[in-house]
Write a protein that holds these residues in place. Structure first.
Motif, short mmCIF file in Angstrom:
data_model
loop_
_atom_site.label_atom_id
_atom_site.label_comp_id
_atom_site.label_asym_id
_atom_site.label_seq_id
_atom_site.Cartn_x
_atom_site.Cartn_y
_atom_site.Cartn_z
N VAL A 152 -107.50 -28.05 -24.86
CA VAL A 152 -108.14 -29.01 -23.96
C VAL A 152 -109.10 -29.95 -24.69
O VAL A 152 -109.13 -31.15 -24.43
CB VAL A 152 -108.89 -28.26 -22.83
CG1 VAL A 152 -109.66 -29.24 -21.95
CG2 VAL A 152 -107.92 -27.44 -22.01
N SER A 153 -109.88 -29.43 -25.65
CA SER A 153 -110.92 -30.28 -26.25
C SER A 153 -110.50 -30.92 -27.57
O SER A 153 -111.14 -31.86 -28.02
CB SER A 153 -112.21 -29.47 -26.46
OG SER A 153 -111.93 -28.34 -27.26
N SER A 154 -109.45 -30.42 -28.23
CA SER A 154 -109.04 -31.04 -29.49
C SER A 154 -108.37 -32.39 -29.23
O SER A 154 -107.78 -32.61 -28.16
CB SER A 154 -108.04 -30.14 -30.22
OG SER A 154 -108.69 -28.97 -30.67
N VAL A 155 -108.46 -33.26 -30.21
CA VAL A 155 -107.84 -34.58 -30.10
C VAL A 155 -107.13 -34.94 -31.40
O VAL A 155 -107.24 -34.22 -32.40
CB VAL A 155 -108.88 -35.69 -29.78
CG1 VAL A 155 -109.54 -35.45 -28.45
CG2 VAL A 155 -109.90 -35.81 -30.90
N LEU A 156 -106.43 -36.04 -31.35
CA LEU A 156 -105.76 -36.56 -32.54
C LEU A 156 -105.59 -38.06 -32.32
O LEU A 156 -105.41 -38.50 -31.18
CB LEU A 156 -104.39 -35.88 -32.70
CG LEU A 156 -103.62 -36.17 -33.99
CD1 LEU A 156 -104.36 -35.60 -35.20
CD2 LEU A 156 -102.22 -35.54 -33.93
N SER A 157 -105.61 -38.84 -33.38
CA SER A 157 -105.41 -40.28 -33.20
C SER A 157 -103.91 -40.58 -33.10
O SER A 157 -103.08 -39.86 -33.67
CB SER A 157 -106.02 -41.07 -34.37
OG SER A 157 -105.27 -40.89 -35.55
N TRP A 158 -103.60 -41.65 -32.40
CA TRP A 158 -102.20 -42.08 -32.32
C TRP A 158 -101.67 -42.33 -33.73
O TRP A 158 -100.54 -42.01 -34.04
CB TRP A 158 -102.10 -43.36 -31.47
CG TRP A 158 -102.00 -43.10 -30.00
CD1 TRP A 158 -100.91 -42.60 -29.34
CD2 TRP A 158 -103.01 -43.30 -29.00
NE1 TRP A 158 -101.20 -42.48 -27.98
CE2 TRP A 158 -102.47 -42.91 -27.76
CE3 TRP A 158 -104.32 -43.78 -29.04
CZ2 TRP A 158 -103.18 -42.99 -26.56
CZ3 TRP A 158 -105.03 -43.86 -27.85
CH2 TRP A 158 -104.46 -43.46 -26.64
N ARG A 159 -102.55 -42.87 -34.57
CA ARG A 159 -102.14 -43.19 -35.94
C ARG A 159 -101.81 -41.90 -36.72
O ARG A 159 -100.86 -41.89 -37.52
CB ARG A 159 -103.25 -43.98 -36.64
CG ARG A 159 -102.79 -44.59 -37.93
CD ARG A 159 -103.73 -45.69 -38.39
NE ARG A 159 -103.32 -46.23 -39.66
CZ ARG A 159 -102.46 -47.25 -39.81
NH1 ARG A 159 -101.95 -47.84 -38.76
NH2 ARG A 159 -102.12 -47.67 -41.02
#
Ligand SMILES: NC(=O)c1ccc[n+]([C@@H]2O[C@H](COP(=O)([O-])OP(=O)(O)OC[C@H]3O[C@@H](n4cnc5c(N)ncnc54)[C@H](OP(=O)(O)O)[C@@H]3O)[C@@H](O)[C@H]2O)c1
Length: 209
Positions: A178-185
């Motif tokens: 839920v809290s982790s993210v990643l850039s589209w790049r």
């Protein structure tokens, strides 16, 4: 490499085109609206077509080393009704063998990993049509006799970094659904790294920052 990109007008797709060209690849952007891509480069071919159309795909694909798909439904469709991912995967799984292309890489979602508690459960409920479509898409791809890679990122954010960690079969250690993210790049960088290095063949890979 000669790369064939589906969803090249989208947020992941634009980064795919940008990094692939910077790395010296030949890129075919197979899109329904070529006018949306204003970039011009001698190594970028814009081909108008429907990613659901088996015949259109089959005739545009020969000569490419890999297909990378970053298609995704509009938010409204993700919550109401969409079969875009399953149908496009189904068309691709028919067209690739016909065209003699063996390598296929596609963006899925970390929501398909179990767990994540009540927030992830709520997201799966709110996005039920998209969640179903993602599962059906993965089933189509996993059943195909080609060299596929399925990338499952968590929430995607706009950032210029290409940093990612990758783990087959799960989100990398310490990541949270839920809290982790990643850039589209970074999603694009992961897919290109996997294509270039013939890595993660027939693997579902969790990726995050
Ligand atoms: N956003 C997130 O936080 C997140 C998190 C995890 C996974 N993902 C997954 O990542 C994938 C890519 O996401 P994104 O944010 O890069 O997508 P996006 O910016 O919304 O781009 C979607 C792409 O799909 C194309 N497309 C949409 N409907 C189409 C249709 N009916 N026929 C043909 N093409 C169609 C769009 O083309 P047009 O320009 O012609 O409309 C566009 O190129 C999605 O599958 C999503 O599930 C997203």
């Amino acid at each position: 490499m000669r790369l064939f990109i589906l969803g090249a007008t989208g947020r992941t797709g634009r980064e795919l085109v940008d990094i692939a060209l910077a790395r010296g690849h030949q890129v075919t952007a197979f899109v329904r609206s070529p006018a949306k891509i204003t970039r011009r480069d001698p190594r970028l071919a814009l081909v108008e077509g429907d990613p659901l159309g088996v015949e259109e795909l089959s005739s545009a694909l020969p000569g490419h080393d890999a297909v990378i798909s970053a298609l995704g439904p509009l938010p409204r469709q993700a919550m109401t009704r969409t079969t875009l991912l399953e149908e496009s995967a189904s068309s691709a799984m028919t067209a690739l063998p016909r065209a003699g292309v063996r390598r296929f890489l596609i963006v899925s979602s970390a929501l398909l990993f179990p767990g994540g508690g009540p927030v992830a459960a709520l997201l799966r409920l709110m996005l039920r049509p998209h969640f179903r479509d993602l599962k059906a898409m993965e089933n189509r791809v996993r059943a195909a006799a080609i060299d596929w890679t399925i990338a499952r990122p968590p929430r995607l954010v706009a950032a210029t970094d290409e940093r990612y960690r990758a783990e087959p079969g799960a989100l990398p250690a310490g990541a949270n659904l839920v809290s982790s993210v990643l850039s589209w790049r970074a999603v694009a960088a992961f897919l290109l790294d996997a294509a270039e290095g013939s890595r993660h063949l027939r693997e579902v890979v969790g990726i995050c920052r």
